[in-house]
Write an enzyme that holds these catalytic residues in place. Structure first.
Site, PDB file in Angstrom:
ATOM      1  N   HIS A  94      46.283  25.532  39.106  1.00 21.95           N
ATOM      2  CA  HIS A  94      45.575  26.806  39.215  1.00 21.95           C
ATOM      3  C   HIS A  94      44.339  26.578  40.079  1.00 21.95           C
ATOM      4  CE1 HIS A  94      43.313  30.365  38.423  1.00 21.95           C
ATOM      5  NE2 HIS A  94      42.445  29.747  37.630  1.00 21.95           N
TER       6      HIS A  94
ATOM      7  N   CYS B 295      44.016  33.996  33.761  1.00 22.37           N
ATOM      8  CA  CYS B 295      44.815  33.425  34.849  1.00 22.37           C
ATOM      9  C   CYS B 295      46.059  32.683  34.369  1.00 22.37           C
ATOM     10  CB  CYS B 295      43.950  32.485  35.694  1.00 22.37           C
ATOM     11  SG  CYS B 295      42.509  33.289  36.429  1.00 22.37           S
TER      12      CYS B 295
ATOM     13  N   GLU C 267      45.349  40.537  34.808  1.00 25.58           N
ATOM     14  CA  GLU C 267      44.125  40.909  34.116  1.00 25.58           C
ATOM     15  C   GLU C 267      43.476  42.078  34.848  1.00 25.58           C
ATOM     16  OE1 GLU C 267      40.631  38.064  35.293  1.00 25.58           O
ATOM     17  OE2 GLU C 267      42.374  36.781  34.916  1.00 25.58           O
TER      18      GLU C 267
END
Length: 418
Positions: free
Chosen positions: A249, A115, A83
């Site tokens: 994550h 993400c 990103e």
């Protein structure tokens, strides 16, 4: 018959410099108990001559250099996942092709979904390999991100006080093939959960905005929903017993802890002591590298995977469950197996030693980067990089071949090896 597929080789690159986040906490006057919930010690900070390209190339270089000429020729796809793109059209993958001297018959492209992008890239590469359309072909997947807003806009830092300590920089490179020495994917074992939400966003190339509480709720919803879809697809899947280790994550460790706690309560009505013990056993190893580089966005769940392997050093097959989340939002829970060969091959990358060799920024040096005009912003047309802005960082960088940004001529970024 199904073909074995997964990660043949992987590496984590944490940049050239870092900041002690406890020092930052004290300097900003942040609430200590809230800060400690971040479960983070250091964060990588991108220097002016580092960008998503340099992070990506430096992560992939040890993998590519370890291949024979024949093996290198088998790389037919290069996917960058970020990103933090540097161009609305041109892919970072083109720079990897050049600076890693990869074959010209590669497919080159870039993926974006906050993400989640790294997992999207991995799954695309896996399906290419498993399709058998080009027998023996390999794919190079690199997730690379830097937190631009923390270096570009001091006002954004004030608005996101507790995001600043966790906003990191880093890249994970993965060679995907039918010889999955490091991580063999459980084919067909995955679950997805997605919906539209404006929890965090990058409305401009160098800014970040959002709602931290909304982001936490979206993450929690997705963790539960993605595992629920996994359990629907995989007969007998049990969150507590199917996976020897878990990798989530990791925007910061406290968010991982909250998601784990919610699932344990929802699925088993587990008590606090049992939840804490399970977190310590199955998730704490995954924080080994994340707590040293900060949130690496698309690379984050794979930083957790590498941290788990290096922390526990499995000498036999163990199954890992991975949860990937990207704001906006999309998520996935998937799984695979790691064994002794994965331990050996990842250990050869010496990730921990290379993190130790980074230059430690003082608060004064960090603030100089934060408020100065040295940041190379998106869309810069012409620029020559000041290598002496942090003299100690440049002089300590000569421990091996490292790619850095040298100059920009007519929007074209030019890099050199040091």
């Amino acid at each position: 018959m199904t073909m074995a597929a997964g990660i043949e080789a992987m590496n984590v690159y944490g940049g050239m410099a870092y900041l002690d986040v406890r020092e930052l906490c004290d300097h900003r006057g942040l609430d200590l108990p809230r800060f400690e919930n971040l479960l983070i010690q250091e964060k990588s900070v991108a220097l002016p001559y580092e960008d998503p390209v340099t992070f990506a190339v430096n992560a992939a270089r040890p993998i590519v250099e370890g291949l024979s000429a024949e093996e290198r020729s088998q790389i037919e796809m290069v996917i960058t996942c970020t990103e933090s793109g540097i161009d609305f059209g041109k892919s970072i993958s083109t720079y990897l092709l050049k600076y890693l001297d990869l074959p010209s018959n590669c497919r080159l492209f870039e993926l974006k979904q906050a993400c989640y992008s790294g997992t999207a890239g991995l799954q695309m590469a896996l399906n290419f390999v498993m399709s058998g359309t080009s027998p023996g072909a390999k794919a190079l997947v690199v997730a690379t991100d830097i937190s631009r807003f923390a270096l570009a806009d001091s006002k954004a830092v004030q608005e996101w006080a507790y995001s600043e300590p966790s906003s990191g920089a880093g890249a994970v490179a993965m060679l995907v093939s039918d010889t999955p020495h490091v991580f063999q994917i459980d084919q067909g074992a995955y679950g997805n959960h997605a919906f539209e939400v404006m929890d965090t966003c990058r409305p401009g190339p160098d800014t970040e905005a959002g709602d931290a509480d909304l982001s936490l709720m979206a993450y929690l919803d997705c963790c539960s929903g993605a595992f629920g879809d996994y359990a629907r697809r995989v007969e007998g899947a049990d969150f507590q017993t199917t996976f020897d280790q878990l990798c989530f994550h990791t925007p910061f460790g406290g968010m991982v802890k909250g998601a784990h706690r919610q699932l344990m309560r929802k699925l088993y009505k587990a008590k606090p002591d049992a939840i804490s013990a399970d977190f310590e056993k199955r998730l704490t190893p995954s924080l080994a590298y994340g707590k040293r580089v900060g949130n690496t966005a698309g690379a984050s769940v794979f930083v957790a995977l590498a941290g788990t392997i290096d922390a526990i050093k499995p000498d036999g097959p163990i199954r890992l469950g991975l949860f990937s989340y990207g704001s906006g939002c999309c998520s996935e829970f998937f799984s695979g197996v790691v064994g002794a060969e994965g331990t050996r091959r990842l250990g050869a990358m010496e990730i921990s030693r290379k993190l130790d060799e980074r230059y430690q920024l003082s608060i004064e040096e960090y603030e100089k980067l934060l408020t100065g005009s040295s940041t190379v912003r998106f869309g810069t047309k012409d620029c020559e990089l000041d290598r002496d802005i942090i003299p100690g960082a440049w002089s300590s960088s000569g421990k091996g071949d490292t790619l850095v940004l040298d100059r920009i001529d007519g929007y074209h970024r030019n890099y050199i090896w040091i």
